[in-house]
Scaffold this motif. Structure first.
Motif, PDB file in Angstrom:
ATOM      1  N   LYS A 292       0.833  -1.211   0.000  1.00 39.60           N
ATOM      2  CA  LYS A 292       0.000   0.000   0.000  1.00 39.60           C
ATOM      3  C   LYS A 292       0.864   1.256   0.000  1.00 39.60           C
ATOM      4  N   ILE A 293       1.950   1.241   0.756  1.00 40.92           N
ATOM      5  CA  ILE A 293       2.839   2.410   0.807  1.00 40.92           C
ATOM      6  C   ILE A 293       3.479   2.660  -0.552  1.00 40.92           C
ATOM      7  N   GLU A 294       3.939   1.598  -1.197  1.00 45.52           N
ATOM      8  CA  GLU A 294       4.531   1.788  -2.525  1.00 45.52           C
ATOM      9  C   GLU A 294       3.489   2.337  -3.503  1.00 45.52           C
ATOM     10  N   LYS A 295       2.259   1.857  -3.407  1.00 47.16           N
ATOM     11  CA  LYS A 295       1.191   2.378  -4.277  1.00 47.16           C
ATOM     12  C   LYS A 295       0.926   3.847  -3.999  1.00 47.16           C
ATOM     13  N   ASP A 296       0.910   4.230  -2.703  1.00 47.43           N
ATOM     14  CA  ASP A 296       0.692   5.634  -2.343  1.00 47.43           C
ATOM     15  C   ASP A 296       1.793   6.523  -2.916  1.00 47.43           C
ATOM     16  N   LEU A 297       3.031   6.109  -2.740  1.00 54.04           N
ATOM     17  CA  LEU A 297       4.146   6.907  -3.230  1.00 54.04           C
ATOM     18  C   LEU A 297       4.156   6.986  -4.755  1.00 54.04           C
ATOM     19  N   THR A 298       3.812   5.874  -5.397  1.00 55.45           N
ATOM     20  CA  THR A 298       3.753   5.872  -6.864  1.00 55.45           C
ATOM     21  C   THR A 298       2.681   6.830  -7.352  1.00 55.45           C
ATOM     22  N   LYS A 299       1.522   6.785  -6.688  1.00 59.03           N
ATOM     23  CA  LYS A 299       0.433   7.688  -7.075  1.00 59.03           C
ATOM     24  C   LYS A 299       0.825   9.139  -6.839  1.00 59.03           C
ATOM     25  N   ALA A 300       1.545   9.402  -5.754  1.00 61.46           N
ATOM     26  CA  ALA A 300       1.983  10.768  -5.458  1.00 61.46           C
ATOM     27  C   ALA A 300       2.904  11.303  -6.547  1.00 61.46           C
ATOM     28  N   VAL A 301       3.826  10.482  -6.999  1.00 61.20           N
ATOM     29  CA  VAL A 301       4.748  10.900  -8.062  1.00 61.20           C
ATOM     30  C   VAL A 301       3.991  11.093  -9.378  1.00 61.20           C
ATOM     31  N   LEU A 302       3.028  10.209  -9.642  1.00 59.03           N
ATOM     32  CA  LEU A 302       2.201  10.338 -10.846  1.00 59.03           C
ATOM     33  C   LEU A 302       1.405  11.637 -10.824  1.00 59.03           C
ATOM     34  N   ILE A 303       0.779  11.934  -9.689  1.00 59.21           N
ATOM     35  CA  ILE A 303       0.010  13.173  -9.553  1.00 59.21           C
ATOM     36  C   ILE A 303       0.920  14.388  -9.720  1.00 59.21           C
ATOM     37  N   ALA A 304       2.093  14.330  -9.110  1.00 63.42           N
ATOM     38  CA  ALA A 304       3.033  15.445  -9.217  1.00 63.42           C
ATOM     39  C   ALA A 304       3.422  15.690 -10.670  1.00 63.42           C
ATOM     40  N   ASP A 305       3.695  14.606 -11.392  1.00 63.47           N
ATOM     41  CA  ASP A 305       4.105  14.749 -12.786  1.00 63.47           C
ATOM     42  C   ASP A 305       2.969  15.295 -13.648  1.00 63.47           C
ATOM     43  N   HIS A 306       1.748  14.868 -13.367  1.00 60.71           N
ATOM     44  CA  HIS A 306       0.605  15.302 -14.172  1.00 60.71           C
ATOM     45  C   HIS A 306       0.115  16.699 -13.801  1.00 60.71           C
ATOM     46  N   ASN A 307       0.511  17.176 -12.629  1.00 58.66           N
ATOM     47  CA  ASN A 307       0.071  18.502 -12.166  1.00 58.66           C
ATOM     48  C   ASN A 307       1.290  19.365 -11.826  1.00 58.66           C
ATOM     49  N   ARG A 308       2.269  19.293 -12.688  1.00 61.32           N
ATOM     50  CA  ARG A 308       3.566  19.920 -12.428  1.00 61.32           C
ATOM     51  C   ARG A 308       3.453  21.421 -12.147  1.00 61.32           C
ATOM     52  N   LYS A 309       2.734  22.153 -12.979  1.00 68.33           N
ATOM     53  CA  LYS A 309       2.683  23.611 -12.824  1.00 68.33           C
ATOM     54  C   LYS A 309       1.982  24.019 -11.539  1.00 68.33           C
ATOM     55  N   ILE A 310       0.890  23.337 -11.221  1.00 67.48           N
ATOM     56  CA  ILE A 310       0.145  23.666  -9.998  1.00 67.48           C
ATOM     57  C   ILE A 310       0.996  23.405  -8.767  1.00 67.48           C
ATOM     58  N   LEU A 311       1.594  22.233  -8.715  1.00 65.26           N
ATOM     59  CA  LEU A 311       2.376  21.852  -7.546  1.00 65.26           C
ATOM     60  C   LEU A 311       3.644  22.697  -7.428  1.00 65.26           C
ATOM     61  N   ALA A 312       4.288  22.964  -8.539  1.00 62.61           N
ATOM     62  CA  ALA A 312       5.497  23.792  -8.511  1.00 62.61           C
ATOM     63  C   ALA A 312       5.176  25.182  -7.963  1.00 62.61           C
ATOM     64  N   SER A 313       4.029  25.730  -8.372  1.00 62.67           N
ATOM     65  CA  SER A 313       3.614  27.041  -7.879  1.00 62.67           C
ATOM     66  C   SER A 313       3.368  27.020  -6.375  1.00 62.67           C
ATOM     67  N   MET A 314       2.750  25.955  -5.893  1.00 64.44           N
ATOM     68  CA  MET A 314       2.483  25.818  -4.463  1.00 64.44           C
ATOM     69  C   MET A 314       3.779  25.733  -3.667  1.00 64.44           C
ATOM     70  N   LEU A 315       4.756  25.029  -4.196  1.00 66.23           N
ATOM     71  CA  LEU A 315       6.033  24.898  -3.512  1.00 66.23           C
ATOM     72  C   LEU A 315       6.775  26.236  -3.470  1.00 66.23           C
ATOM     73  N   MET A 316       6.695  26.991  -4.573  1.00 70.50           N
ATOM     74  CA  MET A 316       7.346  28.303  -4.612  1.00 70.50           C
ATOM     75  C   MET A 316       6.692  29.250  -3.611  1.00 70.50           C
ATOM     76  N   GLN A 317       5.369  29.246  -3.539  1.00 71.71           N
ATOM     77  CA  GLN A 317       4.645  30.131  -2.626  1.00 71.71           C
ATOM     78  C   GLN A 317       4.979  29.848  -1.170  1.00 71.71           C
ATOM     79  N   ARG A 318       5.278  28.591  -0.859  1.00 69.55           N
ATOM     80  CA  ARG A 318       5.593  28.199   0.520  1.00 69.55           C
ATOM     81  C   ARG A 318       7.096  28.270   0.819  1.00 69.55           C
ATOM     82  N   ASN A 319       7.871  28.786  -0.124  1.00 73.14           N
ATOM     83  CA  ASN A 319       9.327  28.924   0.047  1.00 73.14           C
ATOM     84  C   ASN A 319      10.000  27.604   0.421  1.00 73.14           C
TER      85      ASN A 319
END
Length: 287
Positions: free
Chosen positions: A191-218
């Protein structure tokens, strides 16, 4: 919910790949994260401290009895990677003094194969450029975001990628991976490997949104343009789940380490992956 501690480095690709869990977008467990430099992560893995940890692929054979190797959240170099830098105009002697980011990092393993007579000191990766500039060391291997920009008085002596290609032509350079403690129940591990895999998949598919959130939070040490470049290198579709050629590259790294006596036995990556087929077999038995 069971708490699972995930340790990762503070560099942009690890943060990017983990944050989908941190933001609550995915996950069956109560995940807690901790960010440490790669040398510290490798040392903690040798001590079997964290449930899940980012590691250097070069470390894995030393912890294989305690940790399984995950397929996801991996970073490979393909035409790029860590850089051996020095001051411009300086010629390095055979026994030059060099700063590396950790004894069991992939770049240290490859460096030692090419430069066996170099005198090595280990430093936090953020201190390496300064050590070269001050003259404390003759050269240093830059990793993470440091490869994107460094002082104009410095130049690249060698690319770790080019050294790797001398040993392993036509294979990507295995840099960072993830490992999970074998003491965790297998059903939880899957289950943990599936969670982490899904997290990386979501990050890759939502790169601009997530990158912006990370920049805003310094949470990132580079500007938006460099972040995009860096993520394209180390946190991309090839980070979601290891391919056959990536597994072949990891095996080649392990074989080279064994040949150069960095490991006392030869292992193969596929033998140390979490057996995902267990889940299917378990439910088939129930039916």
């Amino acid at each position: 919910m069971k708490k699972i501690v995930v340790a990762h480095s503070p560099d942009a690709d690890d943060i990017f790949m983990y944050m989908a869990i941190k933001f609550g977008w995915v996950g069956e467990f109560a995940y807690e994260n901790i960010a440490l430099d790669i040398q510290s992560l490798n040392e903690k893995a040798l001590q079997n401290i964290y449930d899940v940890s980012a590691i250097s692929f070069g470390l894995y054979p030393l912890i294989a009895s305690e940790y399984a190797l995950l397929r996801t959240a991996v970073s490979f170099g393909e035409g790029y990677g860590p850089k051996l830098i020095k001051k411009k105009g300086v010629s390095l002697k055979r026994n030059f003094k060099v700063a590396l980011s950790g004894a069991n990092t992939t770049n240290a393993l490859i460096f030692r194969m090419r430069y066996p007579e170099a005198r090595i000191v280990y430093k936090n990766f953020l201190e390496i450029e300064g050590a070269v500039l001050s003259g404390e060391v003759d050269a240093g291997v830059l990793i993470h975001e440091s490869i994107l920009e460094f002082d104009e008085s410095l130049c690249v002596e060698a690319e770790i990628w080019d050294i790797w290609c001398d040993f392993a032509p036509d294979l990507p350079l295995p840099l960072g991976g993830m490992a999970l403690r074998r003491s965790l129940p297998l059903t939880n591990a899957i289950k943990i490997e599936k969670d982490l895999t899904k997290a990386v998949l979501i990050a890759d598919h939502n790169r601009k949104i997530l990158a912006s959130m990370l920049m805003q939070r310094n949470l990132i040490r580079v500007d938006e343009q460099k972040l995009d470049v860096y993520l394209n290198l180390y946190a991309n579709k090839n980070s979601i789940s290891m391919s056959e050629i990536q597994l072949e590259a990891v095996d080649k790294l392990f074989a080279l380490g064994y040949e150069h006596k960095f490991y006392d036995k030869l292992i193969h990556a596929k033998d140390h992956l979490i057996p995902l087929e267990y889940e299917q077999a378990r439910y088939e038995d129930l039916n």
